[in-house]
Design an enzyme around this catalytic site. Structure first.
Site, PDB file in Angstrom:
ATOM      1  N   GLY A 157      62.932  44.597  10.869  1.00 10.76           N
ATOM      2  CA  GLY A 157      63.906  44.776   9.805  1.00 10.76           C
ATOM      3  C   GLY A 157      65.213  44.103  10.127  1.00 10.76           C
TER       4      GLY A 157
ATOM      5  N   LYS B 118      60.432  35.033   8.587  1.00  9.90           N
ATOM      6  CA  LYS B 118      61.849  34.915   8.211  1.00  9.90           C
ATOM      7  C   LYS B 118      62.604  34.113   9.262  1.00  9.90           C
ATOM      8  CE  LYS B 118      63.658  37.934  11.328  1.00  9.90           C
ATOM      9  NZ  LYS B 118      64.817  37.734  12.221  1.00  9.90           N
TER      10      LYS B 118
ATOM     11  N   ASP C 102      65.373  41.420   5.945  1.00  9.69           N
ATOM     12  CA  ASP C 102      65.505  40.697   7.209  1.00  9.69           C
ATOM     13  C   ASP C 102      65.777  39.210   6.960  1.00  9.69           C
ATOM     14  OD1 ASP C 102      65.657  40.611   9.927  1.00  9.69           O
ATOM     15  OD2 ASP C 102      63.541  41.021  10.293  1.00  9.69           O
TER      16      ASP C 102
ATOM     17  N   LEU D 203      67.053  32.413  23.092  1.00  8.54           N
ATOM     18  CA  LEU D 203      65.722  32.289  22.505  1.00  8.54           C
ATOM     19  C   LEU D 203      65.772  32.471  20.994  1.00  8.54           C
ATOM     20  CD1 LEU D 203      62.601  32.152  22.817  1.00  8.54           C
ATOM     21  CD2 LEU D 203      62.661  34.651  23.011  1.00  8.54           C
TER      22      LEU D 203
END
Length: 332
Positions: free
Chosen positions: A135, A190, A243, A278
């Site tokens: 989320g 996403k 998200d 990352l």
């Protein structure tokens, strides 16, 4: 539910923030960090200056570099990057009791296997029920106790509700769900769309182009999720649209920031090399394409991002290719 022991694995920003979440919910928490210096600082000073600088870790919790110590828990939270999740779970197999739920907090798809995180749990820890947390959330916001709402999904609805109840606090609202596929595809894809959105911003193509790309990216995300059996309603919720909105618009997002750097002309190698933060979407793009090809789904934005990341396509060529694609009906 007092007395519940939670073991959180991953001493980075997200793992430390989730340890705080469990502590604020009144649980007995042990954080495992691979870097023993991080564990020592968290335990002795109540700070994690490497990953969450400037934040006091209150309420306090235990930190350790010993897997077995943290695994002596009633709930296990795996908060390492998606590509490191299988290795962690293999290491935990000898320590986590049968029946203990494993809640994975990574947003990604495994390279080489195309496995979702819950599928990795099932393979490596077959007698421990799997769940996933996803989320709109930034570790820094969560650690500071800013209001955050996420989704906890498990195939067993009762388990999802139990995990949700174990982590809820005034500033952290985890909503239970059973659509584990939809939640995981939303969280993974996403990140790719956020990279594309960042590229548009970094290239100076304007807010209209960014909005259009994000909307088309959301449609793309939905096509793959539905092909894999996800429920459409899931994609409109926190772990889908929510998200995506966060990750594709905020410079706090590592994936959005990566895209901005690429759009500005910096090399992918410099942006993703040693010492860089990352961005999970850099791994997910090519894996999502593998899944899409197997299921006959068209992912043009994901394909463009994967090609740019691999150096097969320039940013300008990718943008031109997307803008000259044949028109199709809205919603398809």
């Amino acid at each position: 539910m007092s007395g519940i022991r939670v073991g959180v694995f991953g001493g980075g920003a997200w793992g430390t923030a989730l340890a705080l979440v469990a502590a604020r919910a009144g649980r007995t928490v042990t954080l495992w960090a691979r870097d023993r210096a991080v564990a020592a600082e968290v335990g002795s000073l109540g700070t994690n200056s490497k990953f969450l600088p400037g934040i006091r870790l209150e309420p306090r919790f235990t930190a350790t570099g010993d897997l077995a110590e943290a695994a002596a828990a009633d709930i296990v939270i795996a908060a390492v990057p998606a590509q490191a999740t299988r290795g962690l779970l293999r290491d935990l197999a000898a320590h986590v009791r049968p029946g203990v739920p494993v809640l994975v907090a990574a947003k990604g798809i495994e390279r080489g296997t195309d496995a979702l995180m819950t599928e990795i749990v099932a393979a490596e820890l077959p007698d421990r029920p799997a769940a996933v947390l996803s989320g709109p959330s930034f570790a820094d916001d969560v650690a500071r106790g800013l209001p955050t709402a996420l989704t906890v999904a498990a195939a067993d609805g009762a388990l999802a509700e139990r995990l949700s109840a174990a982590l809820v606090s005034p500033s952290f609202r985890p909503y239970a769900a059973t659509d584990v596929v939809g939640v995981q595809i939303g969280g993974a894809l996403k990140n790719v769309i956020a990279i594309a959105s960042g590229i548009v911003v970094g290239r100076g193509l304007g807010a209209s182009a960014q909005a259009a790309l994000t909307a088309r990216g959301f449609a793309e995300l939905g096509r793959l999720a539905r092909a894999l059996g996800a429920e459409p309603e899931t994609l409109m919720g926190l772990s889908g649209l929510g998200d995506l909105v966060l990750s594709a618009t905020s410079r706090q997002s590592r994936n959005f920031s990566l895209g901005i750097g690429i759009g500005e002309g910096r090399s992918v190698a410099d942006l993703t090399g040693t010492g860089a933060k990352l961005a999970e979407g850099a791994f997910t793009a090519s894996v999502a394409l593998d899944l899409a090809e197997r299921h006959g789904v068209d992912l043009p934005i994901t394909g463009a991002v994967a090609a740019v990341l691999a150096g097969r396509l320039s940013v300008d060529a990718a943008v031109e290719g997307l803008m000259t694609r044949p028109l199709r009906r809205e919603g398809t």
